[in-house]
Design a protein around this motif. Structure first.
Motif, PDB file in Angstrom:
ATOM      1  N   VAL A   1       0.928  -1.215  -0.060  1.00  0.00           N
ATOM      2  CA  VAL A   1       0.119  -0.143   0.016  1.00  0.00           C
ATOM      3  C   VAL A   1       0.944   1.227   0.123  1.00  0.00           C
ATOM      4  O   VAL A   1       1.766   1.352   0.836  1.00  0.00           O
ATOM      5  CB  VAL A   1      -1.036   0.153   1.238  1.00  0.00           C
ATOM      6  N   ASP A   2       0.516   2.215  -0.895  1.00  0.00           N
ATOM      7  CA  ASP A   2       0.977   3.388  -0.796  1.00  0.00           C
ATOM      8  C   ASP A   2      -0.249   4.340  -0.640  1.00  0.00           C
ATOM      9  O   ASP A   2      -0.998   4.541  -1.884  1.00  0.00           O
ATOM     10  CB  ASP A   2       1.879   3.926  -2.002  1.00  0.00           C
ATOM     11  N   PRO A   3      -0.639   4.957   0.449  1.00  0.00           N
ATOM     12  CA  PRO A   3      -1.665   5.739   0.556  1.00  0.00           C
ATOM     13  C   PRO A   3      -1.679   6.874  -0.073  1.00  0.00           C
ATOM     14  O   PRO A   3      -3.027   7.617  -0.409  1.00  0.00           O
ATOM     15  CB  PRO A   3      -1.686   6.004   2.014  1.00  0.00           C
ATOM     16  N   LEU A   4      -0.633   7.425  -0.318  1.00  0.00           N
ATOM     17  CA  LEU A   4      -0.568   8.987  -1.213  1.00  0.00           C
ATOM     18  C   LEU A   4       0.805   8.843  -1.936  1.00  0.00           C
ATOM     19  O   LEU A   4       2.016   9.382  -1.369  1.00  0.00           O
ATOM     20  CB  LEU A   4      -0.602   9.964  -0.289  1.00  0.00           C
ATOM     21  N   ASP A   5       0.615   8.417  -3.315  1.00  0.00           N
ATOM     22  CA  ASP A   5       1.944   8.477  -3.952  1.00  0.00           C
ATOM     23  C   ASP A   5       1.752   9.893  -4.522  1.00  0.00           C
ATOM     24  O   ASP A   5       1.040  10.184  -5.601  1.00  0.00           O
ATOM     25  CB  ASP A   5       1.805   7.398  -5.047  1.00  0.00           C
ATOM     26  N   GLY A   6       2.911  10.744  -4.384  1.00  0.00           N
ATOM     27  CA  GLY A   6       2.971  12.039  -4.937  1.00  0.00           C
ATOM     28  C   GLY A   6       2.613  12.927  -3.615  1.00  0.00           C
ATOM     29  O   GLY A   6       2.069  14.249  -4.033  1.00  0.00           O
ATOM     30  N   THR A   7       3.228  12.911  -2.689  1.00  0.00           N
ATOM     31  CA  THR A   7       3.061  13.737  -1.444  1.00  0.00           C
ATOM     32  C   THR A   7       3.582  15.259  -1.756  1.00  0.00           C
ATOM     33  O   THR A   7       2.831  15.901  -1.148  1.00  0.00           O
ATOM     34  CB  THR A   7       3.647  13.092  -0.314  1.00  0.00           C
ATOM     35  N   ASN A   8       4.776  15.269  -2.430  1.00  0.00           N
ATOM     36  CA  ASN A   8       5.082  16.640  -2.742  1.00  0.00           C
ATOM     37  C   ASN A   8       4.305  17.349  -3.363  1.00  0.00           C
ATOM     38  O   ASN A   8       4.074  18.590  -3.240  1.00  0.00           O
ATOM     39  CB  ASN A   8       6.614  16.626  -3.273  1.00  0.00           C
ATOM     40  N   ASN A   9       3.797  16.688  -4.549  1.00  0.00           N
ATOM     41  CA  ASN A   9       2.602  17.373  -5.228  1.00  0.00           C
ATOM     42  C   ASN A   9       1.448  17.788  -4.336  1.00  0.00           C
ATOM     43  O   ASN A   9       0.976  18.923  -4.514  1.00  0.00           O
ATOM     44  CB  ASN A   9       2.141  16.632  -6.111  1.00  0.00           C
ATOM     45  N   PHE A  10       1.079  16.810  -3.580  1.00  0.00           N
ATOM     46  CA  PHE A  10      -0.060  17.015  -2.682  1.00  0.00           C
ATOM     47  C   PHE A  10       0.128  18.326  -2.048  1.00  0.00           C
ATOM     48  O   PHE A  10      -0.747  19.299  -1.796  1.00  0.00           O
ATOM     49  CB  PHE A  10      -0.498  15.935  -1.918  1.00  0.00           C
ATOM     50  N   VAL A  11       1.131  18.346  -1.222  1.00  0.00           N
ATOM     51  CA  VAL A  11       1.612  19.433  -0.096  1.00  0.00           C
ATOM     52  C   VAL A  11       1.775  20.855  -0.965  1.00  0.00           C
ATOM     53  O   VAL A  11       1.252  21.757  -0.148  1.00  0.00           O
ATOM     54  CB  VAL A  11       3.181  18.881   0.366  1.00  0.00           C
ATOM     55  N   ARG A  12       2.103  20.720  -2.255  1.00  0.00           N
ATOM     56  CA  ARG A  12       2.145  22.049  -2.711  1.00  0.00           C
ATOM     57  C   ARG A  12       0.977  22.445  -3.484  1.00  0.00           C
ATOM     58  O   ARG A  12       0.810  23.404  -4.282  1.00  0.00           O
ATOM     59  CB  ARG A  12       3.442  21.976  -4.060  1.00  0.00           C
ATOM     60  N   GLY A  13      -0.026  21.671  -3.544  1.00  0.00           N
ATOM     61  CA  GLY A  13      -1.301  21.761  -4.240  1.00  0.00           C
ATOM     62  C   GLY A  13      -1.422  21.649  -5.711  1.00  0.00           C
ATOM     63  O   GLY A  13      -2.383  21.972  -6.520  1.00  0.00           O
ATOM     64  N   ILE A  14      -0.364  20.744  -5.959  1.00  0.00           N
ATOM     65  CA  ILE A  14      -0.346  20.206  -7.558  1.00  0.00           C
ATOM     66  C   ILE A  14      -1.272  18.894  -7.726  1.00  0.00           C
ATOM     67  O   ILE A  14      -1.094  18.114  -6.918  1.00  0.00           O
ATOM     68  CB  ILE A  14       1.213  19.951  -7.857  1.00  0.00           C
ATOM     69  N   PRO A  15      -2.267  19.082  -8.267  1.00  0.00           N
ATOM     70  CA  PRO A  15      -3.231  18.280  -8.354  1.00  0.00           C
ATOM     71  C   PRO A  15      -2.928  16.889  -9.270  1.00  0.00           C
ATOM     72  O   PRO A  15      -3.694  16.552 -10.189  1.00  0.00           O
ATOM     73  CB  PRO A  15      -4.434  18.876  -9.121  1.00  0.00           C
ATOM     74  N   HIS A  16      -2.012  16.310  -8.780  1.00  0.00           N
ATOM     75  CA  HIS A  16      -1.480  15.191  -9.266  1.00  0.00           C
ATOM     76  C   HIS A  16      -0.673  14.029  -8.271  1.00  0.00           C
ATOM     77  O   HIS A  16       0.388  14.230  -8.028  1.00  0.00           O
ATOM     78  CB  HIS A  16      -0.485  15.336 -10.547  1.00  0.00           C
ATOM     79  N   PHE A  17      -1.622  13.160  -7.807  1.00  0.00           N
ATOM     80  CA  PHE A  17      -1.154  12.286  -6.785  1.00  0.00           C
ATOM     81  C   PHE A  17      -2.286  11.055  -6.826  1.00  0.00           C
ATOM     82  O   PHE A  17      -3.353  11.156  -7.668  1.00  0.00           O
ATOM     83  CB  PHE A  17      -1.202  12.992  -5.481  1.00  0.00           C
ATOM     84  N   ALA A  18      -1.802   9.921  -6.154  1.00  0.00           N
ATOM     85  CA  ALA A  18      -2.820   8.678  -6.190  1.00  0.00           C
ATOM     86  C   ALA A  18      -2.411   7.849  -5.123  1.00  0.00           C
ATOM     87  O   ALA A  18      -1.709   7.972  -4.311  1.00  0.00           O
ATOM     88  CB  ALA A  18      -2.505   7.838  -7.509  1.00  0.00           C
TER      89      ALA A  18
END
Length: 267
Positions: free
Chosen positions: A83-100
């Motif tokens: 399990v990876d609960p949030l792949d793309g954490t750096n995008n998420f933190v910066r508000g970049i809408p690309h994570f999964a």
């Protein structure tokens, strides 16, 4: 639907709801450094808890290996959820809408079920071994790209393993010189899903973890693609060095990479 796929989808959507609630209030997200250029948020942990809860409700004896919680052993050693609960954490933190959200189920070491869920676009990429790959309810296939010079290739920089920077830049330069264009979006799970869906023709990255690629690699293979490590073998789950794409694009990348690899990346 495969019963474990049903639970994996339910778990991924539950995690997605947790993530999207937090995404509307990013100023309240708590960010902690796990290491150099490696961050975790309270949202990663909450999303992981939501996934674990859904799995444990139906399969209390299965083992769960998750990015934040490590290995949570169950009595049944044959089944492992990666399990990876949030792949793309750096995008998420910066508000970049690309994570999964990425969830894979292995039985005796072989991945049988895979789910990659993009909660921003509500896109659900799934695969069951031997049953093909889907985006939402529609079958997907890799592209028919026969030549690297017409291919769009995804990649990820080795920002957590900068000792490989020199070699990576050689691989990048070789790829860019021989392909149509390159993309770097910040979520390996989604990059692999995009290859499966024909949005990109190939993808490569250095030093990924099993939870980054376990689901995506099955989705690519079930969509007719090929997945190898940098030497053309199948050690990518242990090395984290992965090439995925259409069969011909993958072969071309492996061929181009071989003379450029450092000793550390030949393993």
């Amino acid at each position: 639907m495969h019963p474990m796929q049903t639970i994996a989808v339910r778990a991924a959507r539950a995690a997605g709801q947790t993530i999207m609630r937090a995404y509307t209030e990013l100023d309240r997200v708590e960010v902690t450094a796990k290491g150099i250029n490696d961050y975790v948020t309270n949202v990663d942990k909450e999303a992981e808890a939501a996934i674990t809860y859904q799995i444990r409700k139906s399969y209390p004896d299965h083992t769960i290996v998750a990015e934040e919680g490590g290995e949570n052993k169950g009595d049944n050693k044959d089944y492992m959820w990666i399990v990876d609960p949030l792949d793309g954490t750096n995008n998420f933190v910066r508000g970049i809408p690309h994570f999964a959200v990425s969830i894979a189920v292995q039985y005796k070491g072989k991945t049988e079920v895979a789910v990659v869920y993009d909660p921003v676009r509500d896109e659900l990429f799934t695969a069951v071994r031997g049953k093909g790959a889907k985006l939402n309810d529609f079958r997907v296939r890799v592209t028919k790209a026969n030549d690297l010079n017409e291919a769009i290739v995804g990649t990820g920089f080795p920002f957590k393993a900068k000792q490989h920077t020199e070699t990576y830049m050689k691989l990048f330069a070789s790829t860019f010189a021989n392909c149509a264009d390159v993309r770097r979006a910040g979520s390996a799970a989604l990059d692999l899903a995009y290859v499966a869906a024909g949005r990109m023709d190939a993808f490569f990255e250095i030093g990924l973890k099993p939870w980054d690629i376990a689901a995506g690699e099955l989705i690519v293979r079930e969509a007719g693609g090929t997945v190898t490590d940098f030497t053309g073998n199948h050690g990518y789950m242990s090395s984290g060095n992965i090439i995925a794409g259409t069969p011909k694009a993958t072969v071309s990348l492996v061929k181009n990479f071989r003379p450029l690899l450092s000793e550390a990346l030949k393993r």
